[in-house]
Motif scaffolding. Structure first.
Motif, PDB file in Angstrom:
ATOM      1  N   VAL A 229       0.859  -1.182   0.000  1.00 36.62           N
ATOM      2  CA  VAL A 229       0.000   0.000   0.000  1.00 36.62           C
ATOM      3  C   VAL A 229       0.889   1.223   0.000  1.00 36.62           C
ATOM      4  N   GLY A 230       0.571   2.209  -0.831  1.00 31.62           N
ATOM      5  CA  GLY A 230       1.373   3.423  -0.825  1.00 31.62           C
ATOM      6  C   GLY A 230       0.867   4.443  -1.822  1.00 31.62           C
ATOM      7  N   ALA A 231       1.473   5.623  -1.803  1.00 31.04           N
ATOM      8  CA  ALA A 231       1.124   6.664  -2.764  1.00 31.04           C
ATOM      9  C   ALA A 231       1.553   6.205  -4.151  1.00 31.04           C
ATOM     10  N   PRO A 232       0.835   6.661  -5.203  1.00 32.52           N
ATOM     11  CA  PRO A 232       1.141   6.188  -6.560  1.00 32.52           C
ATOM     12  C   PRO A 232       2.620   6.315  -6.924  1.00 32.52           C
ATOM     13  N   GLY A 233       3.208   7.500  -6.672  1.00 33.68           N
ATOM     14  CA  GLY A 233       4.599   7.707  -7.041  1.00 33.68           C
ATOM     15  C   GLY A 233       5.539   6.776  -6.291  1.00 33.68           C
ATOM     16  N   ASP A 234       5.206   6.551  -5.036  1.00 32.84           N
ATOM     17  CA  ASP A 234       6.012   5.693  -4.186  1.00 32.84           C
ATOM     18  C   ASP A 234       5.987   4.240  -4.679  1.00 32.84           C
ATOM     19  N   LEU A 235       4.781   3.767  -4.997  1.00 27.52           N
ATOM     20  CA  LEU A 235       4.649   2.396  -5.487  1.00 27.52           C
ATOM     21  C   LEU A 235       5.392   2.219  -6.804  1.00 27.52           C
ATOM     22  N   TYR A 236       5.314   3.252  -7.626  1.00 24.93           N
ATOM     23  CA  TYR A 236       5.932   3.164  -8.946  1.00 24.93           C
ATOM     24  C   TYR A 236       7.457   3.126  -8.819  1.00 24.93           C
ATOM     25  N   ALA A 237       7.989   3.986  -7.941  1.00 25.30           N
ATOM     26  CA  ALA A 237       9.438   4.082  -7.814  1.00 25.30           C
ATOM     27  C   ALA A 237      10.012   3.002  -6.904  1.00 25.30           C
ATOM     28  N   HIS A 238       9.266   2.610  -5.875  1.00 19.84           N
ATOM     29  CA  HIS A 238       9.808   1.674  -4.893  1.00 19.84           C
ATOM     30  C   HIS A 238       8.887   0.486  -4.646  1.00 19.84           C
ATOM     31  N   PRO A 239       8.597  -0.295  -5.657  1.00 26.82           N
ATOM     32  CA  PRO A 239       7.738  -1.464  -5.417  1.00 26.82           C
ATOM     33  C   PRO A 239       8.419  -2.438  -4.465  1.00 26.82           C
ATOM     34  N   ALA A 240       7.600  -3.015  -3.576  1.00 30.44           N
ATOM     35  CA  ALA A 240       8.171  -3.899  -2.563  1.00 30.44           C
ATOM     36  C   ALA A 240       8.291  -5.331  -3.059  1.00 30.44           C
ATOM     37  N   THR A 241       7.490  -5.685  -4.046  1.00 27.60           N
ATOM     38  CA  THR A 241       7.542  -7.063  -4.527  1.00 27.60           C
ATOM     39  C   THR A 241       7.639  -7.077  -6.046  1.00 27.60           C
ATOM     40  N   ARG A 242       8.055  -8.215  -6.539  1.00 27.88           N
ATOM     41  CA  ARG A 242       8.162  -8.414  -7.972  1.00 27.88           C
ATOM     42  C   ARG A 242       6.806  -8.191  -8.653  1.00 27.88           C
ATOM     43  N   PHE A 243       5.753  -8.694  -7.979  1.00 24.73           N
ATOM     44  CA  PHE A 243       4.420  -8.573  -8.554  1.00 24.73           C
ATOM     45  C   PHE A 243       4.033  -7.105  -8.739  1.00 24.73           C
ATOM     46  N   VAL A 244       4.287  -6.294  -7.703  1.00 23.35           N
ATOM     47  CA  VAL A 244       3.925  -4.878  -7.778  1.00 23.35           C
ATOM     48  C   VAL A 244       4.740  -4.185  -8.876  1.00 23.35           C
ATOM     49  N   ALA A 245       6.035  -4.493  -8.923  1.00 22.45           N
ATOM     50  CA  ALA A 245       6.904  -3.881  -9.931  1.00 22.45           C
ATOM     51  C   ALA A 245       6.388  -4.188 -11.327  1.00 22.45           C
ATOM     52  N   ASP A 246       5.924  -5.417 -11.507  1.00 25.75           N
ATOM     53  CA  ASP A 246       5.485  -5.876 -12.813  1.00 25.75           C
ATOM     54  C   ASP A 246       4.108  -5.335 -13.165  1.00 25.75           C
ATOM     55  N   PHE A 247       3.231  -5.271 -12.154  1.00 30.93           N
ATOM     56  CA  PHE A 247       1.837  -4.933 -12.423  1.00 30.93           C
ATOM     57  C   PHE A 247       1.647  -3.442 -12.643  1.00 30.93           C
ATOM     58  N   LEU A 248       2.444  -2.634 -11.934  1.00 31.20           N
ATOM     59  CA  LEU A 248       2.267  -1.190 -11.999  1.00 31.20           C
ATOM     60  C   LEU A 248       3.263  -0.610 -12.997  1.00 31.20           C
ATOM     61  N   GLY A 249       2.803  -0.218 -14.136  1.00 27.12           N
ATOM     62  CA  GLY A 249       3.697   0.333 -15.142  1.00 27.12           C
ATOM     63  C   GLY A 249       4.464  -0.761 -15.859  1.00 27.12           C
ATOM     64  N   GLU A 250       5.326  -0.341 -16.796  1.00 25.53           N
ATOM     65  CA  GLU A 250       6.141  -1.308 -17.508  1.00 25.53           C
ATOM     66  C   GLU A 250       7.467  -1.435 -16.787  1.00 25.53           C
ATOM     67  N   SER A 251       8.064  -2.618 -16.875  1.00 19.60           N
ATOM     68  CA  SER A 251       9.263  -2.801 -16.066  1.00 19.60           C
ATOM     69  C   SER A 251      10.234  -3.771 -16.727  1.00 19.60           C
ATOM     70  N   ASN A 252      11.525  -3.553 -16.438  1.00 24.56           N
ATOM     71  CA  ASN A 252      12.545  -4.559 -16.694  1.00 24.56           C
ATOM     72  C   ASN A 252      12.967  -5.094 -15.347  1.00 24.56           C
ATOM     73  N   LEU A 253      12.764  -6.372 -15.130  1.00 23.91           N
ATOM     74  CA  LEU A 253      13.198  -6.971 -13.874  1.00 23.91           C
ATOM     75  C   LEU A 253      14.447  -7.794 -14.167  1.00 23.91           C
TER      76      LEU A 253
END
Ligand SMILES: Nc1ncnc2c1ncn2[C@@H]1O[C@H](COP(=O)(O)OP(=O)(O)OP(=O)(O)O)[C@@H](O)[C@H]1O
Ligand SMILES: [Mg+2]
Lengths: 266, 350
Positions: free
Chosen positions: B214-238
């Motif tokens: 849970v977090g502010a949009p910018g925070d989630l986008y820049a600092h996702p806590a899990t792989r799932f969040v990183a992948d689901f929110l925006g486009e990403s290279n993991l």
């Protein structure tokens, strides 16, 4: 395109023939009711209102008519009052075995009326209900219930239950939800069911023969009239009966927009 | 907290729709639950509204335990995905319904219905039937009906799912304006991450019946806590690599510096596509590699490139474009690619 036109014309012709078939009895009965002859003769030799006059002047005809209206009205009230809650139970309940009950609700249509009549005669005789108009109404309710269950359950199955949830979320209690949201949307089904209940009772002869005793309903009186003295009074009564049904049908389409058509096709 | 959800578990036979959900929504806050289909969003919302009773856990509204209270005792306004307007009632009657259920006096009902319809810009539509309105107008009626009685909480379950993009965007802004104006505590459901980013004060990302972060949009986008969040929110290279002595070895880029304090071992690094530069622009970047362009997609204000790195693996790059710019690269071409290490984010639970 041409193909479609031809098939439409054929369909129209077919419908026309069926209508003719349906209306043919009326085309015979109506002229006879205005006949000047004192026996059933077609085509009638001359014109007269005498058979209508005879119906209106004969208290036994008028009594039978009033009794039939009373019986059919009570039957409608009972069939709706019992049938609508029953249908809600049959459609909504998740109890096991309800599906079987659902089928059983149609039983009175399947069982021959004469069997039902004999069975009810035994019961009614013991309860001393023979000859009471409300006894006949109760018996007719058994016949009318399947119509109510079949029509209302078709309507209820097509109803979007999310609306009841929405209403509950907006603060409505259960009675308010049923009364303000669910039932108004079932109106076409309800009006059709009430109409068919009324007509099925108003027109019913077999149960009435067994159960009405000396206080006759209109169909029983007509039957007796044919057995004793065949005169065109019966044609006049038929025409009046048809008119009454037509009025009921008119009211049905006035109050239940789409009744008798949408409930079944939906 | 206006709304507190504590340890909610809900099972349907073998399916665990909610596997222990905790969530707090502050007064006046707009919180979005974002998650893929089947993640349990609707079940959570129904639990809050009172249409579902949880197997475990509690729901608190304004500090009061309402876990077992029926929906009509909760004073919660809800907008359903398919609107659930009453088709036999006019627009005004629909909006008046919750007030009538609360037995408000007739002149108050009338006044508040007019106010609510004005709020959603549907003045003069009161006498129409729902089916005589467009999808967007029906949605606004549903919204007016949900807020007209001054609910403690507004719940919206994918309210724009059935609408086209243009209408969606204008309604998103309208809902947000309305929510601010009325200072409504709002729980909003969507599976559209863009919508979540546009509308929310905070986002709760859900997956498989659990809240991932849970977090502010910018925070989630820049600092996702899990792989799932990183992948689901925006486009990403993991990028998966192994860390040792403050650096991580990443296939294709070699050793890149990591933030201080990163322990040794396997790490997952998030690199947003817009952090990458190619060709001449890559020369200035501290971390560089080389790759073959597999695919380019022109997006108007930017271009998207899929590249196969020489050291193995694929990356996605998003390059800003000015109208006068030539296409950044041709498919099949081999170009340099690079990024700045401060744009790397270590995904804690990769
Ligand atoms: N009444 C029910 N009976 C059985 N299973 C259910 C029921 N309601 C939900 N589920 C299951 O619970 C899980 C979560 O469902 P839910 O509707 O909450 O998902 P969702 O996140 O809203 O998905 P969507 O975005 O598709 O609406 C799904 O696996 C679903 O099949
Ligand atoms: Mg859902």
């Amino acid at each position: 395109m041409r193909r479609r036109r031809v098939s439409q014309i054929l369909l129209g012709l077919f419908a026309g023939l069926v209508f003719l078939f349906l209306l043919l009895p009326l085309a015979v009965v109506f002229p006879i009711s205005l006949s000047s002859a004192s026996y059933l003769q077609f085509p009638p030799p001359g014109f007269s209102w005498q058979w209508y006059q005879r119906y209106l002047d004969d208290p036994s005809w008028i009594d039978a008519t009033i009794r039939s209206v009373k019986v059919a009205s009570l039957c409608t009230v009972l069939a709706m009052g019992l049938g609508v809650p029953l249908t809600f139970f049959l459609v909504r309940s998740r109890l096991p075995g309800v599906r079987v009950l659902d089928r059983l609700a149609a039983a009175p249509i399947i069982v021959p009326t004469i069997i039902l009549s004999i069975a009810l005669y035994g019961v009614f005789a013991r309860l001393q209900l023979i000859g009471e108009w409300y006894g006949v109404a109760v018996a007719h309710t058994v016949l009318a219930l399947p119509f109510v269950v079949i029509l209302v359950s078709a309507g209820l199955r097509g109803f979007d239950e999310a609306q009841e949830q929405a209403a509950a979320g907006l603060g409505a209690s259960w009675p308010a939800i049923i009364w303000r949201v669910t039932l108004p949307q079932l109106r076409p089904s309800l009006v059709s069911a009430a109409f068919l209940s009324f007509i099925s009772s108003f027109d019913e002869l077999v149960l009435a023969m067994f159960l009405s005793g000396a206080s006759m309903t209109l169909p029983k009186k007509m039957f007796d009239n044919i057995m004793m003295e065949i005169d065109p009074t019966i044609a006049a009564v038929s025409v009046l009966q048809i008119l009454l049904v037509a009025v009921a049908l008119g009211l049905t389409s006035l109050f239940g927009r789409g009744a008798l058509t949408t409930t079944i096709t939906r | 907290m206006e709304l507190s959800v504590k340890g909610i578990v809900r099972r349907f036979g073998p399916v665990t729709a909610l596997g222990g959900v905790d969530l707090d929504v502050a007064e006046g806050e707009f919180l979005t639950i974002l998650g893929p289909s089947g993640s349990g969003k609707t079940t959570l919302l129904k639990t809050v509204a009172g249409f579902e009773i949880p197997d475990e856990g509690r729901v608190l509204l304004g500090g009061e335990d309402v876990t077992l209270a029926p929906p009509r005792r909760r004073d919660v306004g809800m907008v359903f995905q398919n609107y659930a307007l009453f088709p036999h009632m006019s627009v005004a009657q629909n909006v008046a319904f919750p007030l009538e259920m609360r037995r408000r006096p007739r002149d108050e009902v009338k006044r508040r219905v007019i106010e609510a319809l004005r709020l959603v810009e549907l003045e003069g539509y009161g006498d129409r039937l729902p089916r005589q309105l467009s999808g967007g107008q029906q949605q606004r009626v549903a919204l007016a009906r949900a807020v007209v009685f001054g609910p403690r909480l507004l719940l919206l379950d994918e309210p724009f799912g059935a609408l086209d993009r243009k209408l969606r965007e204008s309604l998103q802004l309208e809902v947000r304006r309305l929510q601010r104006q009325l200072r409504l505590t709002t729980l909003f459901i969507t599976h559209d991450q863009e919508e979540a980013l546009i509308m929310s004060d905070r986002i709760a990302v859900m997956d498989k019946g659990r809240i991932e972060q849970v977090g502010a949009p910018g925070d989630l986008y820049a600092h996702p806590a899990t792989r799932f969040v990183a992948d689901f929110l925006g486009e990403s290279n993991l990028l998966d690599g192994s860390a040792s002595a403050g650096h991580a070895a990443i296939p294709g880029f070699g050793a890149v510096p990591l933030p201080a304090g990163q322990p040794d071992g396997g790490v997952t690094l998030l690199l947003r596509p817009e952090a990458l530069r190619i060709a001449a622009d890559a020369a200035a970047m501290p971390c560089r590699g080389q790759g073959k362009v597999l695919e380019t997609v022109f997006l108007g204000q930017s271009a998207k490139l899929r590249m196969a790195l020489d050291g193995g693996g694929e990356v996605l790059a998003r390059l800003p474009l000015r109208p006068s710019d030539p296409p950044p690269a041709r498919e099949g071409e081999t170009v340099a690619v690079g990024f700045a290490p401060e744009d790397l984010h270590v995904v804690p639970r990769g």
